[in-house]
Design an enzyme around this catalytic site. Structure first.
Site, short mmCIF file in Angstrom:
data_model
loop_
_atom_site.label_atom_id
_atom_site.label_comp_id
_atom_site.label_asym_id
_atom_site.label_seq_id
_atom_site.Cartn_x
_atom_site.Cartn_y
_atom_site.Cartn_z
N ARG A 60 0.86 -1.17 0.00
CA ARG A 60 0.00 0.00 0.00
C ARG A 60 0.90 1.23 0.00
O ARG A 60 1.72 1.42 0.90
CB ARG A 60 -0.90 0.02 1.24
CG ARG A 60 -1.61 1.34 1.51
CD ARG A 60 -2.66 1.66 0.48
NE ARG A 60 -3.29 2.96 0.75
CZ ARG A 60 -4.09 3.58 -0.10
NH1 ARG A 60 -4.39 3.02 -1.27
NH2 ARG A 60 -4.62 4.74 0.19
N HIS A 62 0.72 4.88 0.63
CA HIS A 62 -0.26 5.74 1.30
C HIS A 62 0.32 7.14 1.51
O HIS A 62 1.37 7.28 2.15
CB HIS A 62 -0.66 5.14 2.64
CG HIS A 62 -1.79 5.85 3.32
ND1 HIS A 62 -3.12 5.52 3.10
CD2 HIS A 62 -1.81 6.89 4.19
CE1 HIS A 62 -3.90 6.32 3.82
NE2 HIS A 62 -3.12 7.16 4.49
N GLN A 81 -8.80 3.91 4.74
CA GLN A 81 -7.92 3.19 3.81
C GLN A 81 -6.64 2.74 4.52
O GLN A 81 -6.16 1.63 4.30
CB GLN A 81 -7.58 4.07 2.62
CG GLN A 81 -8.68 4.19 1.58
CD GLN A 81 -8.21 4.89 0.33
OE1 GLN A 81 -7.33 5.74 0.36
NE2 GLN A 81 -8.81 4.55 -0.79
N GLY A 103 -2.12 16.31 1.28
CA GLY A 103 -3.03 17.05 0.40
C GLY A 103 -2.74 16.88 -1.07
O GLY A 103 -2.72 17.84 -1.82
N ASP A 136 -3.24 16.66 -9.05
CA ASP A 136 -2.55 15.75 -8.14
C ASP A 136 -1.06 15.97 -8.30
O ASP A 136 -0.50 15.69 -9.36
CB ASP A 136 -2.92 14.30 -8.45
CG ASP A 136 -2.53 13.33 -7.35
OD1 ASP A 136 -1.56 13.62 -6.63
OD2 ASP A 136 -3.17 12.27 -7.24
N ARG A 138 1.36 14.60 -6.49
CA ARG A 138 2.18 13.55 -5.89
C ARG A 138 3.11 12.90 -6.91
O ARG A 138 2.74 12.70 -8.06
CB ARG A 138 1.29 12.50 -5.23
CG ARG A 138 0.59 13.02 -3.98
CD ARG A 138 -0.39 12.01 -3.44
NE ARG A 138 -1.53 11.81 -4.34
CZ ARG A 138 -2.56 11.02 -4.07
NH1 ARG A 138 -2.58 10.34 -2.94
NH2 ARG A 138 -3.56 10.91 -4.93
N LYS A 164 -1.36 5.97 -9.68
CA LYS A 164 -0.34 5.39 -8.81
C LYS A 164 0.32 4.19 -9.49
O LYS A 164 1.56 4.08 -9.54
CB LYS A 164 -0.97 4.98 -7.49
CG LYS A 164 -0.02 4.63 -6.38
CD LYS A 164 -0.78 4.34 -5.09
CE LYS A 164 -1.49 5.56 -4.55
NZ LYS A 164 -2.17 5.28 -3.25
#
Length: 206
Positions: A60, A62, A81, A103, A136, A138, A164
């Site tokens: 995962r 996260h 989650q 965020g 996004d 990330r 992802k």
């Protein structure tokens, strides 16, 4: 941004840390820190016993959410989650990569600013755009670096976010299977989850 060559990323320390998994009680875990991650942030891997016996362990990835992970905010599904991932990885032996990308990568205070805009009627993606951020922000390259440092070339990914999986593959991580997360909907996050499904293609049944 700090750029480091991928081969310089290595495990910095491993620490045995017993944790409380919601609904399951005390469980053993190993928390791992890293040196040389390309963004210079303090990301952590959580290893649950048995992961090393899997040819492609469940992982995962996260992203940190202070409001959801720590305070149980109902405006998102991040806390549930994370709890789900802890339970599953504890049961079968898996890895949680906890990334300091609050965020969607815009930071904690900016996330609160986005909340204010959402209260005026914008969805989470529209609010980010008004604040001059991408939908996004990330970057999952760091997750790939952590997996390489741990010696994990192939994984089963616990996620409902297609971006992802796409980024991890682009950075050299083989994904044997994508396992979708549960859908954790309530009256306060219904619009948020709907936006994630319709605007970003998340695999959610809202």
């Amino acid at each position: 941004m700090i750029i480091a060559p991928a081969e310089s990323v290595r495990v910095r320390a491993r620490v045995e840390v017993p944790i409380d998994v919601p609904g399951l009680g005390r469980r053993a875990s190993t928390m791992v820190t890293f040196h040389g991650l390309h963004d210079g942030r303090e990301h952590v891997a959580l290893l649950m016993p048995g992961w090393q016996n899997r040819s492609h362990p469940l992982v995962r990835v996260h992203s940190e959410c202070l409001t959801g992970d720590v305070f149980g905010s109902q405006r998102c599904d991040c806390g549930p989650q994370l709890h789900e991932a802890l339970a599953i990885c504890s049961h079968e032996g898996g890895i949680i990569l906890y990334l300091r990308q609050e965020g969607r990568g815009i930071g904690l205070y900016n996330k609160f600013d986005a909340y204010v805009l959402q209260d005026s009627g914008l969805d989470t993606f529209e609010a980010n755009a008004v604040l001059n951020f991408g939908h996004d922000m990330r970057d999952y390259r760091v997750a790939a670096e952590m997996l390489r440092a741990l010696g994990v070339p192939e994984i089963r990914l616990l996620s409902n976010n297609p971006e992802k999986a796409s980024q991890l593959r682009a950075h050299g991580v083989a994904i044997a299977e994508v396992v979708t997360t549960g859908t954790f909907v309530n009256e306060n996050n219904h619009a948020y989850l709907t936006a994630k499904r319709e605007r970003a293609g998340h695999a959610l049944e809202v």
